[in-house]
Design a protein around this motif. Sequence first.
Motif, short mmCIF file in Angstrom:
data_model
loop_
_atom_site.label_atom_id
_atom_site.label_comp_id
_atom_site.label_asym_id
_atom_site.label_seq_id
_atom_site.Cartn_x
_atom_site.Cartn_y
_atom_site.Cartn_z
N SER A 4 0.28 -1.08 0.62
CA SER A 4 0.06 -0.06 -0.34
C SER A 4 0.80 0.90 0.15
O SER A 4 0.37 2.24 -0.29
CB SER A 4 -0.97 0.36 1.07
OG SER A 4 -1.70 -1.23 0.94
N THR A 45 -5.84 10.33 2.11
CA THR A 45 -7.61 8.80 1.31
C THR A 45 -6.55 7.99 1.86
O THR A 45 -7.16 7.01 1.85
CB THR A 45 -7.52 9.13 -0.08
OG1 THR A 45 -7.76 10.99 -0.48
CG2 THR A 45 -8.35 8.26 -0.64
N HIS A 49 -7.61 4.31 3.77
CA HIS A 49 -7.66 3.48 3.60
C HIS A 49 -6.70 2.23 4.67
O HIS A 49 -7.15 0.83 4.40
CB HIS A 49 -7.09 3.23 1.94
CG HIS A 49 -8.18 3.60 0.76
ND1 HIS A 49 -8.30 4.65 0.53
CD2 HIS A 49 -9.50 3.20 1.23
CE1 HIS A 49 -9.33 4.95 0.05
NE2 HIS A 49 -10.36 3.96 0.09
#
Length: 517
Positions: A4, A45, A49
Amino acid sequence: MASSLFIFFLTFLSNFLPLSVLSATVLEDLATLTPPPDFTTTITTNCLHNPLLRYCTNTSSSSPMNITEIFRSTIVASHLCNESKNPNCIDSFPKIRIHGRPKTAALYLSFDFFWKYCPLTVVEIQLVNNSLKSEFPTNVLSCAQIRTLDLSYNQLTGSVPVQNLSRLTNLTHLNLSYNRFSEDKILNSEFFNRFNASSFIHSGLLPDVKRYKMRVLVLLVVFPVVVILLCCCLGWLCLKRPDYLPRTCRRRSHKFTSAMLDAATDEFSDQRLVSKRKGVDIYRGTLRDGREAKIEVYTEKVSKEKRREFEEECEAVLKLRHKNLVKVLGWCNSRNLRALVTEWTDGENVETWLNSSLASSWRRRLRVVMGVVEGVLYLWEQWPEVTFDLNTRSVLLSGDDQEPLISQFKIGDGNNSSTNIFNFGLFLLEMITNLKPNEEQEDSEMRYLEYIRVHCPGNVERVVDEKMKIEDRTLEKVKEAITLGLMCTDGTPLKQPSYTQIYDMVVSLYESSSRHH
């Protein structure tokens, strides 16, 4: 979590900072590039997540997110990924690898903000052979997910942060070899058990094998050799130069060695030679403690039995204690040297004194004779085994009071009472006449005595020293003294007076001179 974060870098590099936009150096980019307008939105953002991302976890209410630092860290990451020659920095940033580039390594280590947000994809850090001259770079430990850390072949110093390293649970390969860390007690720690000794070769953390071998060599070889040499030196000192040892370590401080007397007399140099007579050379020496000494060297070769007797007689004269005897300091009785060492007296001998104005008084001459008689009587009564050499040259006058000192002992000749009395008779006659036999002539003593007998008692003025002032009332006492001297020099021992008789007669003469004075 790692994918990520790297997706974020990939997204940022492709959307906001295409590789074609990046300049040649990281410093230029850090100076010129600024975050795009929607950079903050993107970061927020991503945190929504995946809140476990490093730049998300490093923020709090008290320490809000630092967008500028995060942006700058992405710039450094993009450059460092390429510097580390990763095959595809768009897709992956698995390792940080800088070998043999000291300035580059030092530059990237200085970017604390990068290591604070270290990409989770980095699993390997290699900063090898960069001559880093600092303490352990603890900022690299912010990359807590790494499996390999290699800081070998640098010049890192100080302590190793063992506790911080222990928290890196994924770390399986560690190399701190060839550095200059302070030796640490990590051998028994759990941290050390995770790795083997090859991780710490010549790092300074473990005892150096070569140094350990050297210590073993010193203990097993050098130390015994040094001990043997010290023992040899100590043995040499004990045998040859015991005067270098403390007095408490010397068993016999009165026993001199030939090496000690060599040193005291400059190897028996001619400058130290005072006089020579048959069988005896006399030197003036300086002992190691600074004392001046008279050293009588006996030149005659003798048997082993004679040497033993010499030793016994020396032990006897060492015990002599009298105001009219010179102090004996010791002796040497080695195979090649026999010598008696006595205290040096700076006063003149009687032979020289007789030619001075101080000897013009009959009473003063009797005072010298009186002192000699007292010394002779002490030897006869207390040490009959000790003989001596008595003449006007061997009797010294010490100090201001000019006390006579018998200074020469005839060691090894054996005691002969008749000879001692004969020598005293000659000494007494020399004190009166200031004449002495010619030693170069064999019958000089007999001629000398015959000359005195011819003029005594009728023409005694012919033999009395003309420098000595004698009044008529003392002339008879001078005749008595000459008569005593002739009695002592009588060739028949039975006709010689005893020591006690000699002493009584001299005392009587001295007391008589005191009354007339």
